[in-house]
Enzyme design. Structure first.
Site, short mmCIF file in Angstrom:
data_model
loop_
_atom_site.label_atom_id
_atom_site.label_comp_id
_atom_site.label_asym_id
_atom_site.label_seq_id
_atom_site.Cartn_x
_atom_site.Cartn_y
_atom_site.Cartn_z
N GLY A 1 -63.52 32.84 8.70
CA GLY A 1 -62.15 32.87 8.21
C GLY A 1 -62.05 33.53 6.84
N LYS B 1 -58.63 36.11 16.50
CA LYS B 1 -59.84 35.65 15.82
C LYS B 1 -60.07 34.20 16.22
CE LYS B 1 -61.09 33.44 12.27
NZ LYS B 1 -62.39 32.89 12.75
N PRO B 2 -61.05 33.96 17.10
CA PRO B 2 -61.31 32.58 17.51
C PRO B 2 -62.13 31.83 16.47
CG PRO B 2 -62.83 34.06 18.60
CD PRO B 2 -61.91 34.93 17.78
N SER C 1 -65.18 30.10 14.76
CA SER C 1 -66.60 30.45 14.78
C SER C 1 -67.42 29.46 15.59
CB SER C 1 -67.14 30.51 13.34
OG SER C 1 -66.49 31.54 12.61
N GLU D 1 -55.88 12.93 7.77
CA GLU D 1 -56.22 13.25 9.15
C GLU D 1 -57.72 13.06 9.37
OE1 GLU D 1 -55.04 16.59 12.44
OE2 GLU D 1 -55.64 17.32 10.46
N CYS E 1 -54.77 17.41 17.65
CA CYS E 1 -53.76 17.31 16.60
C CYS E 1 -52.70 16.25 16.89
CB CYS E 1 -53.11 18.67 16.37
SG CYS E 1 -52.36 19.35 17.86
N GLU F 1 -49.30 25.75 13.30
CA GLU F 1 -49.43 24.38 13.78
C GLU F 1 -50.60 23.76 13.02
OE1 GLU F 1 -51.08 21.52 17.12
OE2 GLU F 1 -50.74 23.58 17.79
N ASN G 1 -60.75 23.10 18.92
CA ASN G 1 -60.58 21.91 19.76
C ASN G 1 -60.03 22.22 21.15
OD1 ASN G 1 -58.11 22.55 18.56
ND2 ASN G 1 -57.41 20.44 18.53
N PRO H 1 -58.09 27.63 17.12
CA PRO H 1 -58.97 26.55 16.69
C PRO H 1 -60.07 26.27 17.70
CG PRO H 1 -57.06 25.62 17.76
CD PRO H 1 -56.89 27.12 17.82
#
Length: 497
Positions: free
Chosen positions: A211, A178-179, A181, A385, A287, A253, A155, A153
């Site tokens: 993704g 794959k980080p 973008s 969220e 999170c 997660e 964050n 992700p």
């Protein structure tokens, strides 16, 4: 006017840095200034397949190494990251927007991930059990799974990479990363550290891209034996659908909606200080952030007034400077926060502070710390969220009401309670339906604790020995070591008396 320098980065497949097969690139934007600071390849399905092929080809040799030999590469990569940790911290702040102080802490945690899991080299344990028959044994082995797709992700763009890569590598798997973008630069620097550590070619690969193309190919391709992803619940559900075609293992997660309970006997000053950080660190983009606060009615007025006053004093601005909060990661994320505020106001919630972009900051995706009261339990602000610096405060009259409302959520990642009453604390620990409960303290989670969620907050878990073993496959081996093997039930059958 001096324009910012734009870096050009590459993807990493089978030990070689290169461009996307399409030749296309994507921009990386500094959320504090809205300037483009780098370009990265817009990876394709073909790039993802090439990375999976490289990882699969490297698997046999890598998994044949002893864990001690694999650990040497993790320790060396940690040392390489340590040598450039200042640069890595600045990169995190540049692409993600968190204050440099927080970025430095993240880098320290990223390095610790590598060293912590490297130390498991002598502790990847199976079992040996007695058989039901003489001169036989039953052995339970822990083996690597194969190729792991690690989708990380924005964050925590550094810590989440090493949290996934380290346990995968020490247990003998090979990896394709794959980080996000939004934040690919930190992951690239981590892979560069592994390259300097002389990690064998193909063991660790990195593909930047969307993704919808790269991510979905990684999750649906039958060469991927495990997908580990940190991200939203909706993306997690899509990954479950994609991976179901070849029944890949999953570590997910996902979303969180952490309740923060302030009981009537709590140290209010301490609770305020902790709640402030639990909601607003990383500009609320975490999170395990405290997404909703439940305060006992007897102390609500004291808590609310102190909390609002403290929120107003938080310093917002250039995250490279001396501030408490930086921007949201992107324009779209900022606009999502604004929609939550608009909806809350339309439903009659009382705005106590914030609720706007800071007037003095005309560039960047900044949003003021925002606090609401008079919010209904079923309102989107309480149920969905938010993932930003916005928090509702609700009053409760009993412990049962606090727990009932805290558990009234589709999420179940983190929870908090502040109380001096041991009985209340232990009841909360056993009745809050969340994977983590923090009592009189805040996070983040520690390496030796399993980071795991209930309900729609995910599958599997990370950190600790329990998280490590999610990257392994159990295998049972039955051994007969007798001089004269004898299995009475084999053919031909004989009549029994």
């Amino acid at each position: 006017m001096v324009l910012p320098m734009v870096e050009t980065k590459r993807i990493y497949i089978n030990g070689v840095w290169g461009d996307s097969s399409s030749g296309q690139v994507a921009s990386v934007v500094n959320p504090a200034t809205e300037d483009v600071v780098a370009t990265v390849p817009a990876g394709t399905v073909e790039d993802a397949r090439a990375a999976l092929d490289a990882a699969e080809a490297a698997f046999d040799a890598w998994s044949s190494l002893t864990p001690l030999d694999r650990a040497k590469y993790l320790f060396k990569a940690a040392d390489e990251m340590e040598a450039v940790k200042g640069d890595l911290a600045r990169t995190i702040t540049l692409e993600q927007g968190k204050p440099l102080y927080e970025a430095r802490l993240e880098v320290e945690g990223s390095i610790e991930n590598l060293r912590y899991y490297a130390e498991f080299a002598r502790r990847i344990q199976g079992d040996v059990l007695p058989s039901d028959f003489p001169n036989r044994s039953v052995m339970i082995l822990r083996l690597p799974l194969g190729v792991v797709a690690a989708i990380t992700p924005w964050n925590f763009p550094s810590a989440m990479v090493t949290r996934k890569v380290a346990p995968a590598l020490i247990t003998g798997n090979t990896v394709v990363v794959k980080p996000s973008s939004y934040t690919p630069l930190s992951a690239i620097k981590i892979v560069e550290a592994f390259e300097r550590a002389k990690l064998p070619r193909g063991v660790l690969n990195l593909v930047t891209g969307s993704g919808s193309s790269v991510g979905r190919e990684l999750t649906s391709n039958n060469k991927t034996q495990l997908v580990t992803m940190t991200g939203s619940t909706e993306v997690g559900k899509q990954i479950m659908r994609d991976a179901s075609g070849h029944v890949a293992r999953l570590i997910l997660e996902l979303g969180g909606k952490a309740p923060f309970i302030v009981w009537r006997d709590a140290d209010i000053a301490w609770a305020v200080k902790n709640a402030l950080w639990a909601r607003f660190w990383n500009a609320g983009q975490t999170c395990i952030c405290a997404e909703r606060i439940y305060v006992h009615r007897e102390v609500a007025e004291r808590f609310v007034s102190s909390f609002v006053e403290a929120a107003r004093k938080l310093r917002i601005g250039d995250p490279m400077g001396d501030v408490d909060m930086g921007p949201q990661v992107s324009k779209s994320e900022l606009e999502a926060r604004e929609r939550f505020v608009e909806e809350a106001l339309a439903r009659g919630a009382k705005l106590l502070t914030g609720g706007r972009r800071p007037p003095s900051l005309t560039r960047g995706y900044y949003y003021e710390p925002t606090v609401f009261a008079d919010v209904d339990q079923k309102a989107p602000l309480v149920q969905e969220e938010v993932f930003g610096p916005i928090v509702p405060i609700l009053e409760v009259e009993s412990f049962d009401e606090a727990v009932e409302k805290a558990n009234d959520s589709k999420y179940g990642l983190a929870s908090y309670i502040f109380t001096r009453d041991l009985n209340i604390a232990l009841k909360a620990a056993n009745t809050l339906r969340f994977g983590e409960t923090y009592i009189n303290q805040v996070g983040p989670e520690l390496l030796q604790g399993i980071h795991i969620g209930f309900k729609q907050s995910g599958l599997g878990g990370e950190n600790s020995v329990y998280g490590l073993y999610n990257y392994t496959q159990l295998k049972t081996v039955y051994v007969d070591y007798s001089d004269k093997p004898n299995t009475p039930y084999l053919f031909p059958y004989t009549k029994q008396g």
